[in-house]
Write a protein that holds these residues in place. Structure first.
Motif, mmCIF file in Angstrom:
data_model
loop_
_atom_site.group_PDB
_atom_site.id
_atom_site.type_symbol
_atom_site.label_atom_id
_atom_site.label_comp_id
_atom_site.label_asym_id
_atom_site.label_seq_id
_atom_site.Cartn_x
_atom_site.Cartn_y
_atom_site.Cartn_z
ATOM 1 N N ALA A 35 3.108 -7.842 -0.110
ATOM 2 C CA ALA A 35 4.394 -6.651 -0.960
ATOM 3 C C ALA A 35 3.807 -5.389 0.799
ATOM 4 C CB ALA A 35 3.137 -6.109 -1.589
ATOM 5 N N ALA A 36 5.149 -4.817 1.160
ATOM 6 C CA ALA A 36 4.653 -4.578 1.966
ATOM 7 C C ALA A 36 4.698 -2.768 2.023
ATOM 8 C CB ALA A 36 5.706 -4.618 3.166
ATOM 9 N N TRP A 37 4.284 -2.292 1.768
ATOM 10 C CA TRP A 37 4.739 -0.849 1.309
ATOM 11 C C TRP A 37 4.872 0.885 2.203
ATOM 12 C CZ3 TRP A 37 6.207 1.893 -2.921
ATOM 13 C CH2 TRP A 37 5.852 3.622 -3.527
ATOM 14 N N LEU A 38 6.077 1.082 3.341
ATOM 15 C CA LEU A 38 6.461 0.946 4.592
ATOM 16 C C LEU A 38 6.956 3.104 4.096
ATOM 17 C CD1 LEU A 38 7.996 -1.590 5.940
ATOM 18 C CD2 LEU A 38 5.510 -0.865 6.085
ATOM 19 N N SER A 39 6.125 3.894 4.219
ATOM 20 C CA SER A 39 5.983 4.863 3.284
ATOM 21 C C SER A 39 5.060 5.647 3.309
ATOM 22 C CB SER A 39 6.218 4.981 1.593
ATOM 23 O OG SER A 39 6.676 6.351 1.102
ATOM 24 N N SER A 40 5.496 7.293 3.363
ATOM 25 C CA SER A 40 4.296 8.176 3.691
ATOM 26 C C SER A 40 3.915 8.650 3.166
ATOM 27 C CB SER A 40 4.663 9.148 4.978
ATOM 28 O OG SER A 40 5.703 9.945 4.124
ATOM 29 N N THR A 41 4.825 8.795 1.488
ATOM 30 C CA THR A 41 4.049 9.093 0.066
ATOM 31 C C THR A 41 3.162 7.669 -0.447
ATOM 32 O OG1 THR A 41 5.984 7.565 -0.999
ATOM 33 C CG2 THR A 41 6.382 9.639 0.212
ATOM 34 N N PRO A 42 2.174 8.473 -1.969
ATOM 35 C CA PRO A 42 0.743 7.305 -2.302
ATOM 36 C C PRO A 42 1.975 6.130 -3.033
ATOM 37 C CG PRO A 42 0.298 9.847 -2.071
ATOM 38 C CD PRO A 42 1.739 9.965 -1.475
ATOM 39 N N MET A 43 1.052 4.758 -2.992
ATOM 40 C CA MET A 43 1.013 4.177 -3.464
ATOM 41 C C MET A 43 1.075 4.762 -4.569
ATOM 42 S SD MET A 43 -0.678 0.644 -1.767
ATOM 43 C CE MET A 43 -2.082 1.646 -1.961
ATOM 44 N N PRO A 44 2.460 4.600 -5.852
ATOM 45 C CA PRO A 44 1.757 4.466 -7.223
ATOM 46 C C PRO A 44 1.172 3.785 -8.133
ATOM 47 C CG PRO A 44 3.602 2.822 -6.662
ATOM 48 C CD PRO A 44 2.923 2.788 -5.379
ATOM 49 N N SER A 45 0.913 4.198 -9.315
ATOM 50 C CA SER A 45 -0.547 3.450 -9.434
ATOM 51 C C SER A 45 -0.433 1.941 -9.734
ATOM 52 C CB SER A 45 -0.838 4.444 -10.979
ATOM 53 O OG SER A 45 0.724 4.285 -12.068
ATOM 54 N N ALA A 46 0.726 1.669 -10.127
ATOM 55 C CA ALA A 46 1.081 0.031 -10.601
ATOM 56 C C ALA A 46 0.436 -0.619 -9.444
ATOM 57 C CB ALA A 46 2.662 0.301 -11.438
ATOM 58 N N LEU A 47 1.816 -0.234 -8.439
ATOM 59 C CA LEU A 47 1.040 -1.102 -7.207
ATOM 60 C C LEU A 47 -0.941 -0.933 -6.991
ATOM 61 C CD1 LEU A 47 1.987 -2.878 -4.790
ATOM 62 C CD2 LEU A 47 2.521 -0.190 -3.455
ATOM 63 N N ARG A 48 -1.431 -0.171 -7.189
ATOM 64 C CA ARG A 48 -2.794 -0.244 -7.214
ATOM 65 C C ARG A 48 -3.781 -0.912 -7.419
ATOM 66 N NH1 ARG A 48 -2.148 5.589 -6.675
ATOM 67 N NH2 ARG A 48 -3.260 5.423 -8.469
ATOM 68 N N ASP A 49 -2.584 -0.837 -9.317
ATOM 69 C CA ASP A 49 -3.970 -1.721 -10.721
ATOM 70 C C ASP A 49 -3.144 -3.255 -10.087
ATOM 71 O OD1 ASP A 49 -4.323 0.780 -11.667
ATOM 72 O OD2 ASP A 49 -2.558 0.647 -13.141
ATOM 73 N N TRP A 50 -2.111 -3.567 -8.861
ATOM 74 C CA TRP A 50 -1.720 -5.024 -8.504
ATOM 75 C C TRP A 50 -2.340 -5.580 -7.802
ATOM 76 C CZ3 TRP A 50 0.185 -6.269 -4.362
ATOM 77 C CH2 TRP A 50 0.871 -7.737 -4.033
ATOM 78 N N ILE A 51 -2.647 -4.394 -6.651
ATOM 79 C CA ILE A 51 -4.102 -4.806 -5.367
ATOM 80 C C ILE A 51 -5.398 -4.914 -6.371
ATOM 81 C CG2 ILE A 51 -4.701 -3.811 -3.904
ATOM 82 C CD1 ILE A 51 -2.272 -2.544 -2.932
ATOM 83 N N ALA A 52 -6.032 -4.123 -6.916
ATOM 84 C CA ALA A 52 -7.156 -4.617 -7.768
ATOM 85 C C ALA A 52 -6.451 -6.370 -8.313
ATOM 86 C CB ALA A 52 -7.361 -3.291 -8.636
ATOM 87 N N ARG A 53 -5.968 -6.250 -8.978
ATOM 88 C CA ARG A 53 -6.006 -7.698 -9.789
ATOM 89 C C ARG A 53 -5.918 -8.950 -8.165
ATOM 90 N NH1 ARG A 53 -2.324 -5.245 -12.679
ATOM 91 N NH2 ARG A 53 -0.562 -6.519 -11.424
ATOM 92 N N GLY A 54 -5.991 -8.595 -6.932
ATOM 93 C CA GLY A 54 -5.868 -10.243 -6.349
ATOM 94 C C GLY A 54 -4.762 -10.062 -5.456
ATOM 95 N N GLY A 55 -4.397 -8.061 -5.239
ATOM 96 C CA GLY A 55 -3.110 -8.816 -4.546
ATOM 97 C C GLY A 55 -3.422 -7.965 -3.068
ATOM 98 N N SER A 56 -2.134 -8.550 -2.383
ATOM 99 C CA SER A 56 -2.209 -8.012 -0.795
ATOM 100 C C SER A 56 -1.303 -6.918 -0.872
ATOM 101 C CB SER A 56 -2.486 -8.910 0.083
ATOM 102 O OG SER A 56 -3.905 -9.781 0.198
ATOM 103 N N VAL A 57 -1.289 -5.529 -0.145
ATOM 104 C CA VAL A 57 -0.651 -4.975 1.486
ATOM 105 C C VAL A 57 -0.310 -4.552 2.478
ATOM 106 C CG1 VAL A 57 -1.595 -2.944 -0.315
ATOM 107 C CG2 VAL A 57 1.133 -3.101 -0.336
ATOM 108 N N LEU A 58 0.797 -4.185 2.472
ATOM 109 C CA LEU A 58 0.342 -3.935 4.089
ATOM 110 C C LEU A 58 1.451 -2.152 4.247
ATOM 111 C CD1 LEU A 58 2.628 -7.287 6.189
ATOM 112 C CD2 LEU A 58 0.220 -4.865 7.189
ATOM 113 N N LEU A 59 0.178 -1.155 4.560
ATOM 114 C CA LEU A 59 0.907 0.014 4.552
ATOM 115 C C LEU A 59 1.375 0.563 5.979
ATOM 116 C CD1 LEU A 59 -2.098 1.033 2.774
ATOM 117 C CD2 LEU A 59 -0.246 0.560 1.739
ATOM 118 N N ALA A 60 2.427 0.788 5.625
ATOM 119 C CA ALA A 60 2.346 2.357 7.217
ATOM 120 C C ALA A 60 1.409 2.916 7.640
ATOM 121 C CB ALA A 60 4.175 2.866 6.885
#
Length: 382
Positions: free
Chosen positions: A236-261
């Motif tokens: 997943a790529a979250w290209l935004s200056s706003t914080p990630m939603p809690s659902a996306l943070r939980d998805w990362i904690a379960r083993g996902g990878s995310v690209l941030l701006a």
């Protein structure tokens, strides 16, 4: 069988055997003579010689035995007995019963699971992974020299360390080709997909990521603000200056990878380390962990003016290597390549410690001694 003492100097405590002898001599009944007037004119006879006399022989012998056993207990007696020379059959958890029945095993062999505690083979197999290499070395050290050892191993297993075990005996290492279905590797796995989300200020950053995805030959999907990818194997790529939603943070904690701006806020207590550098060594991408997943944030905006690496042909490959999870050691070992070797020095068989049994015997005899002494006092007062 032979008896030996680990601390023979403690037998000096046998000198305490004199104590009950002296006590019985001092506490014997004294005979006091009584003079009669009519006897004073009789001719005096020589008194007989006094002899040592012990009263209460059972009580005396019991106390002597107690002190002797106590001195023996202090000397730490051990018993070197005849070891059990029956063959040993150790079975790795995961070997099916059908494969076990097909093996030609010694009839009088002991059969155990190769697991902690060596449970009997008729017990349920352990469900947790076992340290196979450590258990093999421990079993080799505990078995007497010359005892045959047969190990039935699954084709692949967990619990192998960095080197093949070296044992002190020849080992009958039998690899069972049957493998549980849960351990078979999955085939036909599709490549990871890419999910992109960008706000109005980061839409230009979508172009280099889409171009990299085409080079990877993966699918690209748009990610809504409150949604998450369906599987943690996606990127997943979250290209935004706003914080990630809690659902996306939980998805990362379960083993996902995310690209941030570069200007995306990080969760609290998140530490990043360089994951991608340019030719001059300047960090371009930082990586950190969140639960079981990964966070990767660019250091500069995704524009060629700020990140010249975007214009180079190697950018997709270098980004893909940075997104790949860290290399892990293989979780399962090949049993054919893990067959133990010989050459280790045999360990002497540990003797049997007799101190616990002596302690029980001393406690029993002490209770009998107290009962006899109390009965003696009751009889004297009656």
């Amino acid at each position: 069988m032979s008896l030996s003492l680990l601390l023979p100097a403690a037998l000096a405590a046998l000198a305490s055997l004199l104590l009950p002898l002296l006590l019985h001599l001092a506490r014997r009944d004294n005979v006091r003579p009584l003079d009669f007037a009519a006897l004073r004119w009789l001719r005096a006879r020589p008194r007989p010689r006094r002899r040592l006399r012990f009263d209460e022989w059972p009580l005396l012998l019991l106390r002597l035995l107690l002190l002797a056993l106590l001195a023996l207990w202090l000397a730490r007696p051990v018993l070197h007995g005849a070891p059990d020379l029956r063959p040993m059959v150790a079975v790795m958890p995961g070997v099916p019963a059908s494969a076990l029945s097909a093996q030609q095993l010694p009839e009088n062999a002991r059969r155990h699971w190769l697991a902690q505690g060596l449970p009997a083979l008729d017990a349920p197999p352990p469900a947790t992974p076992q340290p196979i290499a450590s258990l093999l070395r421990e079993l080799d050290a505990d078995l007497p020299a010359g005892v045959p050892l047969v190990v039935l191993a699954t084709a692949r297993f967990d619990g192998a360390d960095g080197r093949v075990p070296q044992l002190s005996r020849e080992l009958d290492w039998r690899v069972v080709d049957a493998m549980p279905a849960a351990s078979k590797p999955a085939t036909g796995q599709s490549p990871p997909t890419l999910y992109l989300h960008a706000d109005a200020g980061h839409t230009a950053a979508l172009r280099p990521l889409r171009a990299a995805a085409r080079a990877w030959q993966v699918e690209v999907f748009d990610l809504a603000a409150g949604a998450t990818p369906p599987a943690t194997s996606a990127i997943a790529a979250w290209l935004s200056s706003t914080p990630m939603p809690s659902a996306l943070r939980d998805w990362i904690a379960r083993g996902g990878s995310v690209l941030l701006a570069h200007d995306a806020p990080l969760p609290a207590n998140t530490t990043l380390a360089p994951a991608l550098r340019d030719a001059a060594g300047t960090p371009l991408l930082e990586s950190g962990s969140l639960g079981r997943g990964r966070l990767l944030r660019f250091r500069q905006p995704l524009r060629p003016a700020d990140l010249p690496l975007l214009l180079e042909a190697e950018f997709p490959q270098r980004l893909r290597e940075a997104l790949a999870p860290p290399m892990q050691p293989p979780a399962r070992a090949d049993a054919r390549a893990f067959a133990p070797t010989t050459g280790a020095r045999a360990q002497p068989t540990a003797p049997r410690d007799l101190q616990p049994w002596l302690a029980l015997l001393i406690a029993l005899l002490f209770a009998i001694e107290r009962w006899l002494a109390t009965a003696r006092r009751r009889g004297a007062n009656a």
